[in-house]
Design an enzyme around this catalytic site. Sequence first.
Site, PDB file in Angstrom:
ATOM      1  N   SER A  31       1.015  -1.549  -0.238  1.00  0.00           N
ATOM      2  CA  SER A  31       0.460   0.378   0.285  1.00  0.00           C
ATOM      3  C   SER A  31       1.027   1.279   0.183  1.00  0.00           C
ATOM      4  CB  SER A  31      -1.150  -0.169   1.510  1.00  0.00           C
ATOM      5  OG  SER A  31      -1.877  -0.890   1.491  1.00  0.00           O
ATOM      6  N   ARG A  35       1.723   4.524  -2.923  1.00  0.00           N
ATOM      7  CA  ARG A  35       1.254   5.338  -3.085  1.00  0.00           C
ATOM      8  C   ARG A  35       2.889   6.716  -2.795  1.00  0.00           C
ATOM      9  NH1 ARG A  35      -2.168   2.767  -0.490  1.00  0.00           N
ATOM     10  NH2 ARG A  35      -4.585   3.179  -0.644  1.00  0.00           N
ATOM     11  N   ASP A 322      -7.107  -7.436   4.148  1.00  0.00           N
ATOM     12  CA  ASP A 322      -6.330  -8.563   3.865  1.00  0.00           C
ATOM     13  C   ASP A 322      -5.692  -9.539   4.442  1.00  0.00           C
ATOM     14  OD1 ASP A 322      -6.460  -7.124   0.799  1.00  0.00           O
ATOM     15  OD2 ASP A 322      -4.968  -5.410   1.965  1.00  0.00           O
ATOM     16  N   ARG A 395      -3.529 -14.133  -1.918  1.00  0.00           N
ATOM     17  CA  ARG A 395      -3.768 -14.340  -0.962  1.00  0.00           C
ATOM     18  C   ARG A 395      -4.151 -15.893  -0.399  1.00  0.00           C
ATOM     19  NH1 ARG A 395      -4.343  -8.035  -0.239  1.00  0.00           N
ATOM     20  NH2 ARG A 395      -2.034  -8.056   0.769  1.00  0.00           N
TER      21      ARG A 395
HETATM   22  C1  S3P Z   1      -5.605  -1.351  -0.327  1.00  0.00           C
HETATM   23  C2  S3P Z   1      -6.851  -0.944  -0.263  1.00  0.00           C
HETATM   24  C3  S3P Z   1      -7.793  -2.493   0.251  1.00  0.00           C
HETATM   25  C4  S3P Z   1      -7.075  -3.612  -0.044  1.00  0.00           C
HETATM   26  C5  S3P Z   1      -5.642  -3.797  -0.991  1.00  0.00           C
HETATM   27  C6  S3P Z   1      -4.734  -2.644  -0.448  1.00  0.00           C
HETATM   28  C7  S3P Z   1      -4.741   0.093  -0.594  1.00  0.00           C
HETATM   29  O1  S3P Z   1      -8.478  -1.896  -0.806  1.00  0.00           O
HETATM   30  O2  S3P Z   1      -8.003  -4.472  -0.104  1.00  0.00           O
HETATM   31  O3  S3P Z   1      -4.959  -4.774  -0.753  1.00  0.00           O
HETATM   32  O4  S3P Z   1      -3.734   0.020  -0.530  1.00  0.00           O
HETATM   33  O5  S3P Z   1      -5.508   1.390  -0.691  1.00  0.00           O
HETATM   34  P1  S3P Z   1     -10.245  -1.986  -0.493  1.00  0.00           P
HETATM   35  O6  S3P Z   1      -9.440  -0.005  -1.217  1.00  0.00           O
HETATM   36  O7  S3P Z   1     -10.988  -2.083  -1.700  1.00  0.00           O
HETATM   37  O8  S3P Z   1     -10.775  -1.960   0.090  1.00  0.00           O
END
Ligand code: S3P
Length: 436
Positions: A31, A35, A322, A395
Site C-alpha cells: 500500500s 502511493r 486483506d 492471498r
Molecule cells: C488497499 C486497500 C484495500 C485492500 C488492498 C489495498 C490500499 O482495498 O484490500 O489490498 O492500498 O488502499 P479497497 O480500497 O478496495 O478496500
Amino acid sequence: MNVAPIPADADVLVRPARNIAGSLRLPGDKSICHRYAMLAALADGETRLENYATGADCASTLDCLRGLGCRIAQQGATVTIHGSGGRLQSPAGVLDCGNSGSTMRMLAGILAAQSFASELAGDDSLLRRPMERIVTPLTRMGATISSGAGGRPPLRIRGGPLRGISYRMPVASAQVKTCLLFAGLLAAGETVLEEPIRTRDHGELATRAFGAELRQDGRTVSIRGGQELRAVSAVVPGDISTAAFFLCAAALFPDSNLVLDGLLLNPTRAAILDFVAGMGTRISMLEVEQTHGELVGTVRVQGSPSLKGGTIAGRLTAAMIDELPVIAAIAPYTESGIEILDAAELRVKESDRISALARNLEAMGAKVEATAEGLRVPGRQTLHGAEVDTCGDHRIAMAFAVAALRASGEVRIRGANAASVSYPAFFPALDSLAQR
Ligand code: S3P
C-alpha cells in the site's frame, strides 16, 4: 531472499510442521509503495525508496509510471524515481496494471487531471473488478472516463482540468480515498472526502510526507489543489498484510517463536496484531519508531496451547479486509470457530474470496458455511491433505500454505505462483521458518 520464480503452471507441496521459529524482515508494504511511487512521479526531485516491494503488483505501478515518461532506476529493492515536477507524458500505449487494483484505481486519480488521454487495462482478474466507485466521483470532478461493461476495466480516461468536490464515499475503500486525494491535489479548489468507515490512512500520510497539507477531522479529509510535492528518501516498512500469514502460521503451534523486523505498525493496519493476540498468541513489540508518519517496529510472536475463535464484523472487517483469507483458513484449528460478517467486498477482490475459501476448506475436509457477505467456520476440526486451487489469487495461495502446516497430510497448492503478486519469496520463507 533471492529466489527462482515458481513457473506459472507449477504446484507447490506444503508439508505439516511442528512449529514456526526464526526471524524475518519482509519486503516493503504494498500500500505504501504504490502511493510513494505515484507521488514521487509527480514530485520535484529524485525520490529514493529502499525495501520497495518485490511483488508483481508494485512492479506494475513502476511500469505504468515509466509508460508516463518517468525515469526510474532499480537496483535490488532500491528504487530511484526522477520526479516529473507534475509534467507526465502522454503514454504510447495502454498502461498495463497487471493484477493490481491499487495501481488502476489510484493512478486513475492522477490521469484524470492530465492534459492527455490514457487507457488502463490489466489481467483477467482485474478486468472483472468494479471501477464505478472511482469513475463516478472522478466524473463529478470533470474527467471523462469510459469503462467496459458493468463499470469494469479497461478505463479510457480523457484527462483535463478538474475541480474539487465534496464527496461522501458510499464504499469504504482506501484505494478510492487515495485516488480522490490524488485527483484533489491536482484539481482547482478544495476536495473534501467523507468515508463511511475510517480506512487505512497511507494516502494521507504519504501525501504529507511529500510536502502537501491535508486537513483531517474524524472520517473527513480535505486537500487543497495545486500544492507542490517534493521528493523524499525513505525505507519502506515491511508489509503487515504479508506478515499476517507468518503471524497466523506461528499462532498454530504452542512452541512457535517468530520475530518480524522492520514491520509496518500503522494503527489503521495493525488490527491483525490485536486479533491474533486475542486468539491467545503472545505478541510483544520490541522497538517502535516513526518514519514519514508511519509507525514501524519489531514484533515477537509466541504460540499458545490453544487458539480462541471469534467474530469479525463491521469496522473490524474493514480494518482486516486483506487478512480475512488467512484468518478463515486457520479458523478450523480454533476452539470456537470464526465467523466473518459484513465482508461482501471479499467477493470482488482478486478472486471471489468467499467462494475460494469455502471450496478449499471443504477440499481439506472442513465444514464451512459461506454466506453472501461472509463465512462461518466451526472450530475444533481436523483438516487432511488435499489439492487446493488458488484461483490465481495471491492471498488464497498464501492462506492455504498456512492452513497446510497443521493438516494431517501434504497439501498441493495449484497455481502457487500467484503468491508472487505480493511476495515472490513467500514459499521459501515459510519453509525456512517451519520446523518439521
Ligand atoms: C488497499 C486497500 C484495500 C485492500 C488492498 C489495498 C490500499 O482495498 O484490500 O489490498 O492500498 O488502499 P479497497 O480500497 O478496495 O478496500
